[in-house]
Write a protein that holds these residues in place. Structure first.
Motif, PDB file in Angstrom:
ATOM      1  N   HIS A 124       0.788  -0.927  -0.002  1.00  0.00           N
ATOM      2  CA  HIS A 124      -0.038  -0.450   0.373  1.00  0.00           C
ATOM      3  C   HIS A 124       0.941   1.675   0.369  1.00  0.00           C
ATOM      4  O   HIS A 124       0.568   2.422  -0.722  1.00  0.00           O
ATOM      5  CB  HIS A 124      -0.809   0.169   1.002  1.00  0.00           C
ATOM      6  CG  HIS A 124      -1.714   0.920   1.499  1.00  0.00           C
ATOM      7  ND1 HIS A 124      -2.718   1.285   0.485  1.00  0.00           N
ATOM      8  CD2 HIS A 124      -1.870   2.036   2.626  1.00  0.00           C
ATOM      9  CE1 HIS A 124      -3.040   2.302   0.885  1.00  0.00           C
ATOM     10  NE2 HIS A 124      -2.513   3.634   1.316  1.00  0.00           N
ATOM     11  N   ALA A 125       2.294   1.444   0.699  1.00  0.00           N
ATOM     12  CA  ALA A 125       2.555   2.142   0.968  1.00  0.00           C
ATOM     13  C   ALA A 125       3.472   2.672  -0.527  1.00  0.00           C
ATOM     14  O   ALA A 125       3.866   3.774  -0.920  1.00  0.00           O
ATOM     15  CB  ALA A 125       3.562   1.895   1.993  1.00  0.00           C
ATOM     16  N   ALA A 130       4.059   5.909  -5.669  1.00  0.00           N
ATOM     17  CA  ALA A 130       3.721   5.928  -6.958  1.00  0.00           C
ATOM     18  C   ALA A 130       2.418   6.753  -7.425  1.00  0.00           C
ATOM     19  O   ALA A 130       2.462   6.886  -9.125  1.00  0.00           O
ATOM     20  CB  ALA A 130       3.890   4.713  -7.532  1.00  0.00           C
ATOM     21  N   GLY A 131       2.065   6.993  -6.654  1.00  0.00           N
ATOM     22  CA  GLY A 131       0.504   7.473  -7.288  1.00  0.00           C
ATOM     23  C   GLY A 131      -0.458   6.257  -7.895  1.00  0.00           C
ATOM     24  O   GLY A 131      -1.298   7.210  -8.529  1.00  0.00           O
ATOM     25  N   ARG A 132      -0.911   5.602  -7.150  1.00  0.00           N
ATOM     26  CA  ARG A 132      -2.182   4.543  -7.702  1.00  0.00           C
ATOM     27  C   ARG A 132      -2.681   3.998  -6.563  1.00  0.00           C
ATOM     28  O   ARG A 132      -3.308   3.315  -7.050  1.00  0.00           O
ATOM     29  CB  ARG A 132      -0.946   3.162  -7.896  1.00  0.00           C
ATOM     30  CG  ARG A 132       0.033   3.109  -9.304  1.00  0.00           C
ATOM     31  CD  ARG A 132       0.625   1.797  -9.362  1.00  0.00           C
ATOM     32  NE  ARG A 132       1.465   1.091  -8.511  1.00  0.00           N
ATOM     33  CZ  ARG A 132       2.543   0.865  -7.984  1.00  0.00           C
ATOM     34  NH1 ARG A 132       3.499   1.941  -9.285  1.00  0.00           N
ATOM     35  NH2 ARG A 132       3.182   0.513  -7.446  1.00  0.00           N
ATOM     36  N   VAL A 133      -2.778   4.940  -5.574  1.00  0.00           N
ATOM     37  CA  VAL A 133      -4.240   5.399  -5.421  1.00  0.00           C
ATOM     38  C   VAL A 133      -4.950   6.276  -4.667  1.00  0.00           C
ATOM     39  O   VAL A 133      -3.955   7.802  -4.641  1.00  0.00           O
ATOM     40  CB  VAL A 133      -3.393   4.709  -3.421  1.00  0.00           C
ATOM     41  CG1 VAL A 133      -4.540   4.964  -3.163  1.00  0.00           C
ATOM     42  CG2 VAL A 133      -2.301   3.834  -3.413  1.00  0.00           C
ATOM     43  N   TRP A 137      -8.956   6.682  -1.406  1.00  0.00           N
ATOM     44  CA  TRP A 137      -8.763   5.410  -0.932  1.00  0.00           C
ATOM     45  C   TRP A 137      -7.823   5.539   0.144  1.00  0.00           C
ATOM     46  O   TRP A 137      -7.633   5.437   1.482  1.00  0.00           O
ATOM     47  CB  TRP A 137      -8.046   4.251  -1.556  1.00  0.00           C
ATOM     48  CG  TRP A 137      -8.902   3.319  -2.031  1.00  0.00           C
ATOM     49  CD1 TRP A 137      -9.531   4.095  -4.078  1.00  0.00           C
ATOM     50  CD2 TRP A 137     -10.251   2.017  -2.376  1.00  0.00           C
ATOM     51  NE1 TRP A 137     -10.864   2.893  -4.114  1.00  0.00           N
ATOM     52  CE2 TRP A 137     -10.926   1.967  -2.698  1.00  0.00           C
ATOM     53  CE3 TRP A 137      -9.272   1.676  -0.423  1.00  0.00           C
ATOM     54  CZ2 TRP A 137     -11.876   0.523  -2.888  1.00  0.00           C
ATOM     55  CZ3 TRP A 137     -10.785   0.382  -0.514  1.00  0.00           C
ATOM     56  CH2 TRP A 137     -11.845   0.076  -1.662  1.00  0.00           C
ATOM     57  N   LEU A 138      -6.811   6.711   0.194  1.00  0.00           N
ATOM     58  CA  LEU A 138      -5.801   6.999   0.857  1.00  0.00           C
ATOM     59  C   LEU A 138      -6.682   7.770   2.409  1.00  0.00           C
ATOM     60  O   LEU A 138      -6.344   7.497   3.020  1.00  0.00           O
ATOM     61  CB  LEU A 138      -5.216   8.502   0.189  1.00  0.00           C
ATOM     62  CG  LEU A 138      -4.136   8.215  -0.667  1.00  0.00           C
ATOM     63  CD1 LEU A 138      -3.323   9.235  -1.339  1.00  0.00           C
ATOM     64  CD2 LEU A 138      -2.994   6.660  -0.551  1.00  0.00           C
ATOM     65  N   GLU A 139      -7.821   8.690   1.891  1.00  0.00           N
ATOM     66  CA  GLU A 139      -8.311   8.765   3.073  1.00  0.00           C
ATOM     67  C   GLU A 139      -9.012   7.555   3.836  1.00  0.00           C
ATOM     68  O   GLU A 139      -8.635   7.881   4.584  1.00  0.00           O
ATOM     69  CB  GLU A 139      -9.198   9.503   2.943  1.00  0.00           C
ATOM     70  CG  GLU A 139     -10.605  10.627   3.644  1.00  0.00           C
ATOM     71  CD  GLU A 139      -9.501  11.600   4.650  1.00  0.00           C
ATOM     72  OE1 GLU A 139      -9.818  11.562   5.946  1.00  0.00           O
ATOM     73  OE2 GLU A 139      -8.827  11.898   4.106  1.00  0.00           O
TER      74      GLU A 139
END
Length: 242
Positions: A124-125, A130-133, A137-139
């Motif tokens: 996930h990190a 890499a800007g894939r999330v 979803w980050l929130e």
């Protein structure tokens, strides 16, 4: 009301061979992958795990022999496809403490769950960096650790409410195109109080260095997006096993 997931409830008294069969990290991971991804071949699972096809094929046959998986419909007659028989594996935590073999099984499962957690957080990190999330979803993603004073009954109720709510929300989102595979982790254990010095009660509050109360952060909430791993439950009639 959401459908209850199918489960295999292991009995330490009668399922000794099955417990021993699942006391293997690769078998646990293979079972988790089949539950997550659906039917797959030994070759497909070898790619996912970094193992040889011969190794995954052998361990899949062991899982099948003990009723955890079964042959699925084959796309190609030259290679077997396997599928999980149950969505969850469960057991009675108290009964699993009665024998060395059962305790070894639980220890192996917990180590696999911790490994799954570490892989999930790391992936996930990396995806986030890499800007894939996406921002949504980050929130929603994250972790929390809480130290609470509870009775055994309240801890059991918390687990049951958590599990029931998680399955209800997943059922609600089943047809939502925005829904994605999500790894959700939960744990609850009794932790010893800080040791007290009977000769100096005034210093008892300072005697807890290194205890769980000092390591809980209470930071964040939610659960990180998922990788493959075991679906397991901690208690027989409450849970997957995970």
């Amino acid at each position: 009301m959401p459908a209850e997931p199918t489960r295999r409830i292991l009995d330490p008294g009668t399922d000794t061979a099955a417990l021993k069969a699942l006391t293997h990290p690769l078998r646990i991971r293979l079972l988790g992958l089949l539950r997550q991804l659906g039917a797959a071949t030994a070759s497909e699972l070898a790619v996912r795990t970094g193992e040889s096809s011969a190794s995954t094929s052998y361990h899949l046959r062991v899982l099948a022999r003990h009723g955890f998986i079964a042959e699925a419909e084959h796309r190609d007659a030259r290679e077997r496809r396997w599928q999980a028989v149950h969505a969850l594996t469960s057991w009675d935590e108290a009964r699993m403490n009665d024998s060395e073999a059962a305790r070894a099984f639980v220890d192996t499962i917990r180590r696999a769950q911790l490994d799954h957690l570490e892989r999930t957080v790391t992936a996930h990190a990396a995806d986030a960096a890499a800007g894939r999330v996406g921002a949504d979803w980050l929130e929603a993603s994250g972790m929390t650790d809480l130290m609470l004073r509870m009775t055994p009954e309240s801890l059991r109720e918390l687990e049951e409410v958590f599990t029931r709510t998680a399955h209800a929300l997943a059922a609600r989102d089943a047809d939502d195109p925005r829904a994605e595979q999500t790894a959700v982790f939960a744990a609850g254990f009794r932790m010893p109080d800080a040791p007290e010095d009977p000769g100096d009660p005034d210093t008892a509050a300072d005697a807890g260095e290194g205890t769980a109360a000092d390591t809980a952060t209470g930071a964040g909430d939610g659960a990180p997006g998922g990788q493959d791993g075991p679906a397991t439950g901690r208690r027989g009639d409450a849970e997957d096993a995970r």
